[in-house]
Design an enzyme around this catalytic site. Structure first.
Site, PDB file in Angstrom:
ATOM      1  N   GLU A  86      31.372  55.733  56.062  1.00 53.12           N
ATOM      2  CA  GLU A  86      32.815  55.560  56.210  1.00 53.12           C
ATOM      3  C   GLU A  86      33.164  54.472  57.218  1.00 53.12           C
ATOM      4  O   GLU A  86      32.407  54.192  58.138  1.00 53.12           O
ATOM      5  CB  GLU A  86      33.446  56.893  56.644  1.00 53.12           C
ATOM      6  CG  GLU A  86      33.204  57.951  55.582  1.00 53.12           C
ATOM      7  CD  GLU A  86      33.714  59.341  55.944  1.00 53.12           C
ATOM      8  OE1 GLU A  86      33.753  60.187  55.050  1.00 53.12           O
ATOM      9  OE2 GLU A  86      34.063  59.579  57.113  1.00 53.12           O
ATOM     10  N   CYS A 107      23.766  60.187  61.674  1.00 49.36           N
ATOM     11  CA  CYS A 107      23.447  59.986  63.087  1.00 49.36           C
ATOM     12  C   CYS A 107      22.394  61.008  63.499  1.00 49.36           C
ATOM     13  O   CYS A 107      22.407  62.141  63.036  1.00 49.36           O
ATOM     14  CB  CYS A 107      24.704  60.169  63.939  1.00 49.36           C
ATOM     15  SG  CYS A 107      24.484  59.736  65.677  1.00 49.36           S
ATOM     16  N   CYS A 111      25.375  65.517  68.511  1.00 52.68           N
ATOM     17  CA  CYS A 111      26.338  66.021  69.492  1.00 52.68           C
ATOM     18  C   CYS A 111      26.995  67.256  68.866  1.00 52.68           C
ATOM     19  O   CYS A 111      27.417  67.222  67.708  1.00 52.68           O
ATOM     20  CB  CYS A 111      27.378  64.954  69.835  1.00 52.68           C
ATOM     21  SG  CYS A 111      26.627  63.499  70.600  1.00 52.68           S
ATOM     22  N   CYS A 114      30.484  67.010  67.028  1.00 53.33           N
ATOM     23  CA  CYS A 114      30.778  65.862  66.167  1.00 53.33           C
ATOM     24  C   CYS A 114      30.390  66.130  64.716  1.00 53.33           C
ATOM     25  O   CYS A 114      29.340  66.705  64.439  1.00 53.33           O
ATOM     26  CB  CYS A 114      30.024  64.634  66.697  1.00 53.33           C
ATOM     27  SG  CYS A 114      30.192  63.171  65.661  1.00 53.33           S
ATOM     28  N   GLY A 160      27.262  56.968  63.493  1.00 54.32           N
ATOM     29  CA  GLY A 160      26.034  56.422  64.055  1.00 54.32           C
ATOM     30  C   GLY A 160      26.090  56.096  65.530  1.00 54.32           C
ATOM     31  O   GLY A 160      27.148  56.083  66.158  1.00 54.32           O
ATOM     32  N   GLU A 161      24.904  55.856  66.073  1.00 52.99           N
ATOM     33  CA  GLU A 161      24.763  55.508  67.479  1.00 52.99           C
ATOM     34  C   GLU A 161      24.331  54.033  67.546  1.00 52.99           C
ATOM     35  O   GLU A 161      23.186  53.697  67.219  1.00 52.99           O
ATOM     36  CB  GLU A 161      23.718  56.434  68.124  1.00 52.99           C
ATOM     37  CG  GLU A 161      23.256  56.037  69.506  1.00 52.99           C
ATOM     38  CD  GLU A 161      24.383  55.633  70.466  1.00 52.99           C
ATOM     39  OE1 GLU A 161      25.380  56.354  70.569  1.00 52.99           O
ATOM     40  OE2 GLU A 161      24.247  54.572  71.099  1.00 52.99           O
ATOM     41  N   SER A 215      30.077  57.517  76.175  1.00 53.01           N
ATOM     42  CA  SER A 215      30.630  58.827  75.851  1.00 53.01           C
ATOM     43  C   SER A 215      30.059  59.845  76.824  1.00 53.01           C
ATOM     44  O   SER A 215      28.959  60.358  76.626  1.00 53.01           O
ATOM     45  CB  SER A 215      30.260  59.193  74.411  1.00 53.01           C
ATOM     46  OG  SER A 215      30.845  58.257  73.533  1.00 53.01           O
ATOM     47  N   LEU A 216      30.803  60.123  77.871  1.00 53.97           N
ATOM     48  CA  LEU A 216      30.274  60.973  78.944  1.00 53.97           C
ATOM     49  C   LEU A 216      30.482  62.462  78.621  1.00 53.97           C
ATOM     50  O   LEU A 216      29.543  63.242  78.645  1.00 53.97           O
ATOM     51  CB  LEU A 216      30.948  60.588  80.270  1.00 53.97           C
ATOM     52  CG  LEU A 216      30.385  61.273  81.510  1.00 53.97           C
ATOM     53  CD1 LEU A 216      28.954  60.848  81.777  1.00 53.97           C
ATOM     54  CD2 LEU A 216      31.264  60.990  82.738  1.00 53.97           C
ATOM     55  N   CYS A 338      38.433  60.175  65.264  1.00 60.89           N
ATOM     56  CA  CYS A 338      37.114  60.125  65.919  1.00 60.89           C
ATOM     57  C   CYS A 338      36.285  61.373  65.654  1.00 60.89           C
ATOM     58  O   CYS A 338      36.762  62.480  65.819  1.00 60.89           O
ATOM     59  CB  CYS A 338      37.307  60.064  67.426  1.00 60.89           C
ATOM     60  SG  CYS A 338      37.176  58.421  68.060  1.00 60.89           S
TER      61      CYS A 338
HETATM   62  N1  SAH Z   1      27.616  57.344  68.829  1.00 56.04           N
HETATM   63  C1  SAH Z   1      28.699  56.698  69.524  1.00 56.04           C
HETATM   64  C2  SAH Z   1      29.951  56.601  68.643  1.00 56.04           C
HETATM   65  C3  SAH Z   1      30.525  57.946  68.317  1.00 56.04           C
HETATM   66  S1  SAH Z   1      32.204  58.103  67.791  1.00 56.04           S
HETATM   67  C4  SAH Z   1      29.028  57.462  70.798  1.00 56.04           C
HETATM   68  O1  SAH Z   1      28.519  58.553  70.974  1.00 56.04           O
HETATM   69  O2  SAH Z   1      29.772  56.936  71.620  1.00 56.04           O
HETATM   70  C5  SAH Z   1      33.185  57.669  69.148  1.00 56.04           C
HETATM   71  C6  SAH Z   1      33.613  58.796  70.108  1.00 56.04           C
HETATM   72  O3  SAH Z   1      34.192  59.920  69.460  1.00 56.04           O
HETATM   73  C7  SAH Z   1      32.461  59.332  70.942  1.00 56.04           C
HETATM   74  O4  SAH Z   1      32.874  59.422  72.285  1.00 56.04           O
HETATM   75  C8  SAH Z   1      32.282  60.716  70.366  1.00 56.04           C
HETATM   76  O5  SAH Z   1      31.658  61.587  71.253  1.00 56.04           O
HETATM   77  C9  SAH Z   1      33.708  61.108  70.071  1.00 56.04           C
HETATM   78  N2  SAH Z   1      33.834  62.230  69.159  1.00 56.04           N
HETATM   79  C10 SAH Z   1      32.920  62.729  68.304  1.00 56.04           C
HETATM   80  N3  SAH Z   1      33.414  63.765  67.635  1.00 56.04           N
HETATM   81  C11 SAH Z   1      34.688  63.940  68.062  1.00 56.04           C
HETATM   82  C12 SAH Z   1      35.728  64.839  67.712  1.00 56.04           C
HETATM   83  N4  SAH Z   1      35.561  65.733  66.757  1.00 56.04           N
HETATM   84  N5  SAH Z   1      36.899  64.718  68.346  1.00 56.04           N
HETATM   85  C13 SAH Z   1      37.093  63.753  69.274  1.00 56.04           C
HETATM   86  N6  SAH Z   1      36.161  62.884  69.635  1.00 56.04           N
HETATM   87  C14 SAH Z   1      34.954  62.958  69.041  1.00 56.04           C
END
Ligand code: SAH
Length: 346
Positions: A86, A107, A111, A114, A160-161, A215-216, A338
């Site tokens: 996507e 990915c 997490c 996610c 993805g990462e 992404s902390l 996101c």
């Molecule tokens: N792999 C990358 C990109 C991920 S998407 C990363 O981890 O940064 C971008 C952001 O959306 C990341 O901070 C991820 O943790 C956050 N994210 C993932 N799932 C989410 C959700 N359901 N609601 C809000 N943010 C989310």
């Protein structure tokens, strides 16, 4: 194994001079050109060979979703080997568009909150497939002349990462920097914090000066391990050290680092964790936090932090002189927000 556009062209035409590749790449990003036959800078015979054997686009549309507000579009796209992924187009504050690109099909990071993590990693994407997401959206916008046309920002916040697909991500970024009007501060790489790769970029002369956000989600080591299972021992401490090295080697006022912090109800949104985040930030070279209200994911029990708690969390950070922004939720009616990017098949 994906054969890149450049490899396919070389295999077909033999040793192609560099200037020809430059003409080809210029044409790929030229909005008035939509097929190899239109690339009039190339000799006719070459155009015919390319038309017969090289796809103009490495990805193709499967299905398009449009949000009710008409400010977000989600495309389900497929690669030549029929893998779906996507890509998202979102209106931004400047009245232009931000595209949210994928760097991998699925990915491996898993997490807990996610959607993409649940599908596992199918494969990393080739740089052509990454860079063509920009080309795809440019073409899409041309079919909607009533909409603003300019894509002003690219964020690696799709599937993805990106740090787990370092070379292809870097290559795609270089192509955008060279062949579009986007400058490096308009491109943002979002990473879960793959420290080995992040170390590598510090000394990579070829790493483009794009923005990086980490992404902390928690400044507390134990809590982060619970929600982000790829968290390595001592991650929180190591990340602070890394941030100072980044600032020293690559940082300047335009290249500051930011943290992303998805607020999940009663998981990482307590006042105590806000204070822990505030006191952590002063130990890092990071000065800004972007909070993301959690977007519910089908099949997961996590919920979004209530408005009063979001505001209280932000206020604690502000009380510590930390710059806080909040991500506007867009496209949640089409599961394009996101972390909602997941596909049931392929
Ligand atoms: N792999 C990358 C990109 C991920 S998407 C990363 O981890 O940064 C971008 C952001 O959306 C990341 O901070 C991820 O943790 C956050 N994210 C993932 N799932 C989410 C959700 N359901 N609601 C809000 N943010 C989310």
């Amino acid at each position: 194994m994906y054969k890149s556009r450049a490899e396919t062209i070389t295999a077909l035409l033999g040793n192609v001079p560099k200037f020809r590749f430059d003409q080809i790449n210029t044409a790929l990003f030229d909005t008035s050109v939509s097929s190899w036959q239109d690339v009039t800078t190339l000799p006719l015979a070459m155009r015919t060979t390319l038309s017969d054997d090289v796809p103009w686009m490495s990805i193709a549309l499967v299905e398009m979703f449009e949000s009710k507000l008409e400010d977000t579009y989600k495309a389900v796209l497929k690669t030549a080997d029929d893998k779906n992924f996507e890509s998202v187009l979102m209106a931004n504050r400047k009245g232009q568009w931000t595209i949210c690109v994928s760097s991998q099909i699925g990915c491996a990071m898993k997490c807990t909150f996610c959607a993409t993590g649940t599908m596992g990693l199918k494969r990393s994407m080739h740089s052509d497939e990454i860079m063509d997401q920009y080309r795809f959206w440019r073409e899409f916008l041309q079919t909607k002349p009533e909409l603003p046309q300019r894509i002003s920002n690219i964020v690696f916040m799709g599937m993805g990462e990106p740090m787990a697909n370092y070379d292809n991500v870097k290559q795609a970024i270089h192509m955008w920097l060279k062949y579009t009007d986007l400058g490096p501060t308009k491109i943002m790489v979002s990473t879960v914090g793959v420290l080995t790769q992040m170390e590598k970029l510090l000394t990579d002369p070829d790493w483009p000066p794009v923005r990086i956000t980490i992404s902390l989600h928690s400044a507390n080591q134990e809590r982060r391990e619970e929600i982000v299972p790829t968290t390595v021992p001592d991650f929180i401490k190591k990340l602070a050290v890394w941030s100072h090295r980044y600032q020293e080697l690559l940082g300047n006022r335009r290249h500051h680092l930011t943290f992303e912090y998805t607020l999940i109800s009663h998981i990482n949104d307590t006042p105590a964790l806000a204070r822990e985040l505030a006191s952590y930030i002063v130990k890092t070279a990071v000065t800004k936090v972007n909070v993301i209200p959690y977007n519910p994911v089908f099949g997961k029990t996590f919920t979004r932090t209530e408005r009063v708690r979001i505001d209280a969390f932000k206020q604690i950070l502000r009380d510590h002189d930390i710059n806080v922004t909040e991500r506007k939720t867009m496209g949640d009616d089409i599961a394009a927000a996101c972390g909602q990017l997941a596909l049931s098949s392929s």
